[in-house]
Design an enzyme around this catalytic site. Structure first.
Site, PDB file in Angstrom:
ATOM      1  N   GLU A   1     -41.497   6.543  15.512  1.00  0.00           N
ATOM      2  CA  GLU A   1     -40.732   5.740  16.472  1.00  0.00           C
ATOM      3  C   GLU A   1     -39.784   6.619  17.263  1.00  0.00           C
ATOM      4  O   GLU A   1     -39.034   7.419  16.699  1.00  0.00           O
ATOM      5  CB  GLU A   1     -39.914   4.661  15.749  1.00  0.00           C
ATOM      6  CG  GLU A   1     -39.079   3.821  16.700  1.00  0.00           C
ATOM      7  CD  GLU A   1     -38.217   2.788  15.993  1.00  0.00           C
ATOM      8  OE1 GLU A   1     -37.912   1.763  16.610  1.00  0.00           O
ATOM      9  OE2 GLU A   1     -37.863   3.016  14.823  1.00  0.00           O
TER      10      GLU A   1
ATOM     11  N   GLU B   1     -36.898  -7.168  14.783  1.00  0.00           N
ATOM     12  CA  GLU B   1     -35.791  -6.257  14.485  1.00  0.00           C
ATOM     13  C   GLU B   1     -34.657  -6.495  15.485  1.00  0.00           C
ATOM     14  O   GLU B   1     -34.309  -5.633  16.278  1.00  0.00           O
ATOM     15  CB  GLU B   1     -36.259  -4.803  14.529  1.00  0.00           C
ATOM     16  CG  GLU B   1     -35.255  -3.857  13.884  1.00  0.00           C
ATOM     17  CD  GLU B   1     -35.592  -2.389  14.114  1.00  0.00           C
ATOM     18  OE1 GLU B   1     -35.376  -1.593  13.188  1.00  0.00           O
ATOM     19  OE2 GLU B   1     -36.048  -2.037  15.217  1.00  0.00           O
TER      20      GLU B   1
END
Length: 268
Positions: A152, A249
């Site tokens: 990420e 998230e």
């Protein structure tokens, strides 16, 4: 949680670090299940024994869909991961081993290997070379365990020294070290802050996408609280070949339960 879009279904997982924070951590599993989630994710399971988390998942009928590799101590050189930090190889390798051990107990198919912050005194080229070498080693370990690892990129506004420059760089690393085992964590929030063009970039990176996370911008709240056209984004994901989970998230603006009303607006 199955969400209907104009182009088909997507599977949503609750992120228990960001959601249900009104409750003690161990109570968030049951709360997520009561909301209709069947999958959960959270960055750090290491504060509890793996067997305890496994029990919480089983009691609530949940699947653990993603965990991160461990982060170092607060304010340390590895506080956001060790992959890009020269001299931290043993800490990095121990962290990957711990993550794979937890993944085996929890039945977790995907592990996010954190890049970490480039130390001020380290040249970017050296930090990146360290990162690529470490991800290559992690890929070998993950392949043996049957777990997929994802990379990420955090946007430079929030973390200017983060060791992975962009999602496109993540895809290039995945392709170089092991595309069958390594993929991209496509975070819609970070993609929007870093250059935008979310749908176009998702389509281009789709062959490498191993997990997706969502939050709106600005504010990192639930979809519908910012500028991202989530009806279009989620419909495009539903119409694609991606079949994995989408992790929520985000930090609910007005509480987790009220925040989940965004799912009703998307399907309206």
């Amino acid at each position: 949680m199955i969400l209907e879009t104009t182009a088909g279904e997507v599977r949503l997982a609750a992120n228990l670090k960001w959601m249900y924070t009104e409750l003690p951590f161990e109570q968030r599993f049951e709360a997520a299940a009561e909301s209709g989630f069947t999958g959960v994710e959270f960055a750090s399971p290491y504060e509890l024994p793996a067997a305890r988390i496994r029990a919480l998942l089983d009691e609530s009928g949940l699947s653990q869909v993603l965990i991160n590799t461990p982060a170092g101590a607060k304010d340390s050189r590895t506080s956001m991961g060790a992959a890009c930090v020269p001299g931290a190889r043993e800490e990095f390798r121990a962290g990957v081993a711990a993550a794979l051990d937890y993944a085996a107990v929890l039945g977790t198919p995907v592990v996010h290997v954190m890049a970490g912050l480039r130390p001020d005194e380290v040249e970017p080229d050296l930090a990146f070379a360290t990162y690529v070498a470490n991800i290559g080693w992690a890929a070998e370990q993950a392949q043996a365990s049957g777990v997929r690892i994802v990379l990420e990129a955090i946007n430079k506004r929030d973390q200017p020294r983060y060791g992975l420059a962009s999602m496109e760089t993540a895809a290039a690393v995945a392709e170089a070290v092991g595309p069958a085992t390594v993929g991209v964590l496509f975070d819609v929030y970070h993609a929007q802050v870093d250059r935008g063009n979310v749908i176009e970039r998702f389509e281009r990176l789709l062959p490498r996408v191993g997990h997706i996370q969502i939050a709106d911008n600005p504010g990192r709240g639930e979809p519908g609280t910012g500028e991202i056209a989530f009806d279009r984004v989620l419909a495009r994901i539903a119409a694609s070949t991606y079949t994995g989970w989408i992790g929520c998230e985000y930090g609910p603006i007005a509480g987790t339960a009220d925040g989940l009303r965004w799912t009703e607006r998307i399907t309206a």
